[in-house]
Design a protein around this motif. Structure first.
Motif, mmCIF file in Angstrom:
data_model
loop_
_atom_site.group_PDB
_atom_site.id
_atom_site.type_symbol
_atom_site.label_atom_id
_atom_site.label_comp_id
_atom_site.label_asym_id
_atom_site.label_seq_id
_atom_site.Cartn_x
_atom_site.Cartn_y
_atom_site.Cartn_z
ATOM 1 N N VAL A 29 -9.143 -47.721 -17.222
ATOM 2 C CA VAL A 29 -7.800 -47.137 -17.195
ATOM 3 C C VAL A 29 -7.501 -46.425 -15.890
ATOM 4 O O VAL A 29 -6.373 -45.943 -15.699
ATOM 5 N N GLN A 30 -8.458 -46.358 -15.007
ATOM 6 C CA GLN A 30 -8.281 -45.675 -13.726
ATOM 7 C C GLN A 30 -7.059 -46.222 -12.990
ATOM 8 O O GLN A 30 -6.898 -47.432 -12.842
ATOM 9 N N ASN A 66 0.623 -46.023 -18.200
ATOM 10 C CA ASN A 66 1.490 -46.950 -17.495
ATOM 11 C C ASN A 66 0.799 -48.298 -17.353
ATOM 12 O O ASN A 66 -0.415 -48.408 -17.487
ATOM 13 N N SER A 67 1.584 -49.296 -17.050
ATOM 14 C CA SER A 67 1.060 -50.648 -16.838
ATOM 15 C C SER A 67 0.126 -51.061 -17.962
ATOM 16 O O SER A 67 -0.986 -51.553 -17.741
ATOM 17 N N ASP A 108 -5.537 -52.515 -24.042
ATOM 18 C CA ASP A 108 -5.374 -51.101 -24.329
ATOM 19 C C ASP A 108 -5.048 -50.848 -25.799
ATOM 20 O O ASP A 108 -5.005 -49.693 -26.228
ATOM 21 N N THR A 109 -4.800 -51.898 -26.548
ATOM 22 C CA THR A 109 -4.481 -51.759 -27.957
ATOM 23 C C THR A 109 -5.627 -51.083 -28.696
ATOM 24 O O THR A 109 -6.768 -51.551 -28.667
ATOM 25 N N ALA A 110 -5.327 -49.980 -29.357
ATOM 26 C CA ALA A 110 -6.343 -49.198 -30.045
ATOM 27 C C ALA A 110 -5.674 -48.029 -30.737
ATOM 28 O O ALA A 110 -4.490 -47.753 -30.534
ATOM 29 N N VAL A 111 -6.446 -47.346 -31.561
ATOM 30 C CA VAL A 111 -6.032 -46.051 -32.070
ATOM 31 C C VAL A 111 -6.530 -45.007 -31.095
ATOM 32 O O VAL A 111 -7.717 -44.982 -30.753
ATOM 33 N N TYR A 112 -5.641 -44.154 -30.651
ATOM 34 C CA TYR A 112 -5.974 -43.149 -29.661
ATOM 35 C C TYR A 112 -6.111 -41.782 -30.318
ATOM 36 O O TYR A 112 -5.273 -41.375 -31.116
ATOM 37 N N TYR A 113 -7.159 -41.078 -29.946
ATOM 38 C CA TYR A 113 -7.465 -39.769 -30.494
ATOM 39 C C TYR A 113 -7.631 -38.756 -29.375
ATOM 40 O O TYR A 113 -8.143 -39.087 -28.303
#
Length: 119
Positions: free
Chosen positions: A63-64, A83-84, A89-94
Motif C-alpha cells: 500500500v506504500q 487512493n488508487s 485491496d478488497t478486505a475487511v479493514y480494522y
C-alpha cells in the motif's frame, strides 16, 4: 470498555478512493501506536499501516504510496485515506493499537468495515 468502531468502507471501482475512520475508546490511544489492519477472505489478518503518537508512519509495501494513515489524538480518531484502490485491496479493514489490544488476555477486534474494490 474497549471500543473500536470502524466506518467508511464501501464498494468502489478500481482506481477510486475511500477514507476510513476509526473511533477508539477504552484504549491507551494517546501513548500507543495505532494501526490499520485488513483481512481478505482466506487470508490472515495483516498490518497495512501504523502511526506513532507523534505522527510517524509506516506502511506495508503493498500500500506504500497509495494509503495514508493519520490520527487525531484529541478526538481519539484514526483515519486511513486510500487512493488508487486495487482489486487486491478488497478486505475487511480494522483499526487497533499496535500491537493489537488484548482484553483479559484475549485479542480484541472491532467489527471492521468492508472495502470492496471492483475491477
Amino acid at each position: 470498555q474497549v471500543q473500536l468502531v470502524e466506518s467508511g468502507g464501501g464498494l468502489v471501482q478500481a482506481g477510486g478512493s475511500l477514507r476510513l475512520s476509526c473511533a477508539a475508546s477504552g484504549v491507551s490511544f494517546r501513548i500507543n501506536d495505532m494501526g490499520w489492519y485488513r483481512q481478505a477472505p482466506g487470508k490472515q489478518r495483516e498490518l497495512v499501516a501504523r502511526i506513532t503518537p507523534r505522527g510517524q508512519t509506516n506502511y506495508a509495501d503493498s500500500v506504500q504510496g497509495r494509503f495514508t494513515i493519520s490520527r487525531d489524538n484529541a478526538k481519539n480518531m484514526v483515519y486511513l485515506q486510500m487512493n488508487s484502490l486495487k482489486f487486491e485491496d478488497t478486505a475487511v479493514y480494522y483499526c487497533n493499537t499496535y500491537p493489537n489490544v488484548r482484553v483479559r488476555g484475549l485479542d480484541y477486534w472491532g467489527q471492521g468495515t468492508q472495502v470492496t474494490v471492483s475491477s
